[in-house]
Design a protein around this motif. Sequence first.
Motif, PDB file in Angstrom:
ATOM      1  N   ARG A  80       0.999  -1.288   0.174  1.00 17.04           N
ATOM      2  CA  ARG A  80      -0.010   0.144  -0.045  1.00 17.04           C
ATOM      3  C   ARG A  80       1.062   1.223   0.178  1.00 17.04           C
ATOM      4  NH1 ARG A  80      -2.662  -2.740   4.103  1.00 17.04           N
ATOM      5  NH2 ARG A  80      -3.319  -4.659   3.147  1.00 17.04           N
ATOM      6  N   VAL A  81       0.564   2.061  -0.961  1.00 11.53           N
ATOM      7  CA  VAL A  81       1.500   3.258  -1.309  1.00 11.53           C
ATOM      8  C   VAL A  81       1.072   4.717  -0.955  1.00 11.53           C
ATOM      9  CG1 VAL A  81       3.194   4.243  -2.472  1.00 11.53           C
ATOM     10  CG2 VAL A  81       2.788   1.672  -2.357  1.00 11.53           C
ATOM     11  N   GLY A  82       1.352   5.387  -0.098  1.00 11.76           N
ATOM     12  CA  GLY A  82       0.674   6.694  -0.042  1.00 11.76           C
ATOM     13  C   GLY A  82       1.903   7.919  -0.649  1.00 11.76           C
ATOM     14  N   LYS A  83       1.772   9.044   0.077  1.00  8.72           N
ATOM     15  CA  LYS A  83       2.503  10.084  -0.910  1.00  8.72           C
ATOM     16  C   LYS A  83       4.108   9.894  -0.486  1.00  8.72           C
ATOM     17  CE  LYS A  83      -0.458  12.370   1.467  1.00  8.72           C
ATOM     18  NZ  LYS A  83      -1.196  13.602   2.390  1.00  8.72           N
ATOM     19  N   PRO A  84       5.090  10.149  -1.432  1.00 10.16           N
ATOM     20  CA  PRO A  84       6.189   9.955  -1.212  1.00 10.16           C
ATOM     21  C   PRO A  84       6.936  10.897  -0.451  1.00 10.16           C
ATOM     22  CG  PRO A  84       5.849  10.751  -3.428  1.00 10.16           C
ATOM     23  CD  PRO A  84       4.515  10.685  -2.550  1.00 10.16           C
ATOM     24  N   GLU A  85       7.921  10.707   0.465  1.00  7.82           N
ATOM     25  CA  GLU A  85       8.497  11.625   1.339  1.00  7.82           C
ATOM     26  C   GLU A  85       9.677  12.435   0.563  1.00  7.82           C
ATOM     27  OE1 GLU A  85       8.612  11.960   4.576  1.00  7.82           O
ATOM     28  OE2 GLU A  85       7.144  10.317   5.059  1.00  7.82           O
ATOM     29  N   ASN A  86      10.125  11.840  -0.542  1.00 15.58           N
ATOM     30  CA  ASN A  86      11.249  12.616  -1.349  1.00 15.58           C
ATOM     31  C   ASN A  86      11.329  12.029  -2.750  1.00 15.58           C
ATOM     32  OD1 ASN A  86      12.836  10.220  -1.122  1.00 15.58           O
ATOM     33  ND2 ASN A  86      13.333  10.738   0.905  1.00 15.58           N
ATOM     34  N   ARG A  87      12.255  12.725  -3.567  1.00 16.25           N
ATOM     35  CA  ARG A  87      12.414  12.341  -4.706  1.00 16.25           C
ATOM     36  C   ARG A  87      12.878  10.867  -5.127  1.00 16.25           C
ATOM     37  NH1 ARG A  87      14.129  15.460 -10.011  1.00 16.25           N
ATOM     38  NH2 ARG A  87      15.130  14.199 -11.244  1.00 16.25           N
ATOM     39  N   LEU A  88      13.943  10.479  -4.210  1.00 16.55           N
ATOM     40  CA  LEU A  88      14.219   9.311  -4.530  1.00 16.55           C
ATOM     41  C   LEU A  88      13.133   8.017  -4.163  1.00 16.55           C
ATOM     42  CD1 LEU A  88      16.851   7.479  -4.719  1.00 16.55           C
ATOM     43  CD2 LEU A  88      17.105   7.356  -2.142  1.00 16.55           C
ATOM     44  N   GLU A  89      12.381   8.435  -3.196  1.00 17.03           N
ATOM     45  CA  GLU A  89      11.098   7.329  -2.985  1.00 17.03           C
ATOM     46  C   GLU A  89      10.119   7.400  -4.079  1.00 17.03           C
ATOM     47  OE1 GLU A  89      10.147   7.730   1.319  1.00 17.03           O
ATOM     48  OE2 GLU A  89       8.020   7.371   0.369  1.00 17.03           O
ATOM     49  N   ALA A  90       9.907   8.702  -4.790  1.00 18.90           N
ATOM     50  CA  ALA A  90       9.339   8.878  -6.014  1.00 18.90           C
ATOM     51  C   ALA A  90       9.689   8.167  -6.947  1.00 18.90           C
ATOM     52  CB  ALA A  90       8.997  10.160  -6.402  1.00 18.90           C
ATOM     53  N   GLU A  91      11.033   8.213  -7.077  1.00 19.74           N
ATOM     54  CA  GLU A  91      11.600   7.558  -8.254  1.00 19.74           C
ATOM     55  C   GLU A  91      11.499   6.003  -8.330  1.00 19.74           C
ATOM     56  OE1 GLU A  91      15.817   8.415  -8.398  1.00 19.74           O
ATOM     57  OE2 GLU A  91      15.956   7.376 -10.735  1.00 19.74           O
ATOM     58  N   ARG A  92      11.667   5.632  -6.817  1.00 18.55           N
ATOM     59  CA  ARG A  92      11.419   3.929  -6.744  1.00 18.55           C
ATOM     60  C   ARG A  92      10.094   3.766  -6.908  1.00 18.55           C
ATOM     61  NH1 ARG A  92      14.815   4.113  -1.142  1.00 18.55           N
ATOM     62  NH2 ARG A  92      16.733   4.211  -2.113  1.00 18.55           N
ATOM     63  N   GLU A  93       9.130   4.478  -6.595  1.00 16.71           N
ATOM     64  CA  GLU A  93       7.677   4.102  -6.864  1.00 16.71           C
ATOM     65  C   GLU A  93       7.480   3.984  -8.328  1.00 16.71           C
ATOM     66  OE1 GLU A  93       6.046   3.149  -4.306  1.00 16.71           O
ATOM     67  OE2 GLU A  93       4.618   2.807  -6.018  1.00 16.71           O
ATOM     68  N   LEU A  94       7.910   4.979  -8.941  1.00 14.89           N
ATOM     69  CA  LEU A  94       7.523   5.128 -10.494  1.00 14.89           C
ATOM     70  C   LEU A  94       8.137   3.943 -11.187  1.00 14.89           C
ATOM     71  CD1 LEU A  94       8.082   8.852 -11.046  1.00 14.89           C
ATOM     72  CD2 LEU A  94       5.682   7.704 -11.090  1.00 14.89           C
ATOM     73  N   LEU A  95       9.338   3.513 -10.824  1.00 13.58           N
ATOM     74  CA  LEU A  95      10.060   2.167 -11.288  1.00 13.58           C
ATOM     75  C   LEU A  95       9.201   1.053 -11.216  1.00 13.58           C
ATOM     76  CD1 LEU A  95      13.918   2.584 -10.611  1.00 13.58           C
ATOM     77  CD2 LEU A  95      12.691   2.149 -12.738  1.00 13.58           C
ATOM     78  N   SER A  96       8.553   0.989  -9.890  1.00 11.41           N
ATOM     79  CA  SER A  96       7.802  -0.205  -9.472  1.00 11.41           C
ATOM     80  C   SER A  96       6.412  -0.145 -10.280  1.00 11.41           C
ATOM     81  CB  SER A  96       7.412  -0.145  -8.133  1.00 11.41           C
ATOM     82  OG  SER A  96       8.481  -0.093  -7.209  1.00 11.41           O
ATOM     83  N   LEU A  97       5.958   1.036 -10.551  1.00 14.51           N
ATOM     84  CA  LEU A  97       4.755   0.863 -11.360  1.00 14.51           C
ATOM     85  C   LEU A  97       4.893   0.644 -12.894  1.00 14.51           C
ATOM     86  CD1 LEU A  97       2.957   4.109  -9.660  1.00 14.51           C
ATOM     87  CD2 LEU A  97       2.556   1.704  -9.132  1.00 14.51           C
ATOM     88  N   SER A  98       6.000   1.120 -13.202  1.00  9.99           N
ATOM     89  CA  SER A  98       6.138   0.969 -14.738  1.00  9.99           C
ATOM     90  C   SER A  98       5.913  -0.514 -15.384  1.00  9.99           C
ATOM     91  CB  SER A  98       7.590   1.004 -14.989  1.00  9.99           C
ATOM     92  OG  SER A  98       7.974   0.949 -16.243  1.00  9.99           O
ATOM     93  N   GLY A  99       5.203  -0.292 -16.382  1.00  6.07           N
ATOM     94  CA  GLY A  99       4.763  -1.785 -17.364  1.00  6.07           C
ATOM     95  C   GLY A  99       3.652  -2.561 -16.576  1.00  6.07           C
ATOM     96  N   MET A 100       3.128  -2.119 -15.369  1.00  3.60           N
ATOM     97  CA  MET A 100       2.039  -2.899 -14.714  1.00  3.60           C
ATOM     98  C   MET A 100       0.991  -2.209 -14.060  1.00  3.60           C
ATOM     99  SD  MET A 100       3.968  -3.829 -11.226  1.00  3.60           S
ATOM    100  CE  MET A 100       2.531  -3.495 -10.240  1.00  3.60           C
ATOM    101  N   THR A 101      -0.232  -2.916 -13.673  1.00  7.44           N
ATOM    102  CA  THR A 101      -1.416  -2.430 -13.392  1.00  7.44           C
ATOM    103  C   THR A 101      -1.523  -2.414 -11.799  1.00  7.44           C
ATOM    104  OG1 THR A 101      -2.511  -3.338 -15.328  1.00  7.44           O
ATOM    105  CG2 THR A 101      -3.796  -2.896 -13.305  1.00  7.44           C
ATOM    106  N   HIS A 102      -1.908  -1.334 -11.147  1.00  9.23           N
ATOM    107  CA  HIS A 102      -2.157  -1.301  -9.648  1.00  9.23           C
ATOM    108  C   HIS A 102      -3.417  -0.706  -9.581  1.00  9.23           C
ATOM    109  CE1 HIS A 102      -0.883   3.012 -10.939  1.00  9.23           C
ATOM    110  NE2 HIS A 102      -1.707   3.370  -9.982  1.00  9.23           N
ATOM    111  N   GLN A 103      -3.925  -0.706  -8.185  1.00  5.81           N
ATOM    112  CA  GLN A 103      -5.415  -0.234  -7.958  1.00  5.81           C
ATOM    113  C   GLN A 103      -5.261   0.956  -7.060  1.00  5.81           C
ATOM    114  OE1 GLN A 103      -6.756  -3.516  -5.535  1.00  5.81           O
ATOM    115  NE2 GLN A 103      -8.232  -4.004  -7.465  1.00  5.81           N
ATOM    116  N   VAL A 104      -6.148   1.959  -7.399  1.00  6.45           N
ATOM    117  CA  VAL A 104      -6.000   3.337  -6.556  1.00  6.45           C
ATOM    118  C   VAL A 104      -7.413   2.858  -5.636  1.00  6.45           C
ATOM    119  CG1 VAL A 104      -6.298   5.507  -6.528  1.00  6.45           C
ATOM    120  CG2 VAL A 104      -5.136   4.564  -8.364  1.00  6.45           C
ATOM    121  N   LEU A 105      -7.239   3.107  -4.367  1.00  2.04           N
ATOM    122  CA  LEU A 105      -8.254   3.006  -3.584  1.00  2.04           C
ATOM    123  C   LEU A 105      -8.667   4.336  -2.967  1.00  2.04           C
ATOM    124  CD1 LEU A 105      -6.651   0.149  -2.967  1.00  2.04           C
ATOM    125  CD2 LEU A 105      -8.940  -0.425  -1.943  1.00  2.04           C
TER     126      LEU A 105
END
Length: 193
Positions: A80-105
């Motif tokens: 479960r992922v909320g708001k990123p703390e910083n740019r590095l966390e955002a970068e990791r998140e976008l890498l994980s989301l790349s090419g796949m489907t996630h759910q927004v609740l």
Amino acid sequence: MEKIHLVSSSPRRQTLLTQMGIPFDVFPVETEEDMTRDIGPEVLARTIAEEKLHAFLKNPPIQVKWAVAADTFISYHDRRVGKPENRLEAERELLSLSGMTHQVLTGISLYRAKDRTILTEVDITDVTFRPLSAKEIAWYLDTEEWKGVAGSYRIQGKGECLISGINGSYSNVMGLPITRFYGMLTKLDFTFD
Ligand SMILES: Cc1cn([C@H]2C[C@H](O)[C@@H](COP(=O)(O)OP(=O)(O)OP(=O)(O)O)O2)c(=O)[nH]c1=O
């Protein structure tokens, strides 16, 4: 039309209520938003939305007739992922989301003061990301849209360029699913005139 107290600091939720033509006052609360609890994502969305509403109800303004609180996060592979703390966390998140489907609740908790009824519902949207190149991720991080949003992207901004498809409510991804919220207001006899 009666005013609703919007228990949220989210500018997106203000935009969506304005789109619905509903008058509101903004009344944010601070809660912990603990995402690490060992419960399923739907129950978590309900729980956090209700916690925000209950925090508001501890000390509500006298004239409150209606109030709504909500919580939006993304979920995939048991994360479960909320708001990123910083740019590095955002970068990791976008890498994980790349090419796949996630759910927004989004959990939404609506309060009717006259009989203290609380109605809580959850809306879910599937969002699919295109496979992203390192260059695209760097470009997106430079836009700074990742700041203050669940999952580190904004569907209502340049973030839509990263997406190949969505299944479900678009406004849900922005933080307040209009169709479902309208249905909740109707269930509790909110009058739109
Ligand atoms: C995925 C996604 C999220 N978001 C936003 C919606 C929510 O405002 C935010 C998730 O954080 P929330 O904790 O739901 O809300 P908030 O912190 O903005 O406000 P408050 O806690 O006071 O109610 O992410 C977008 O705007 N666009 C998107 O594409």
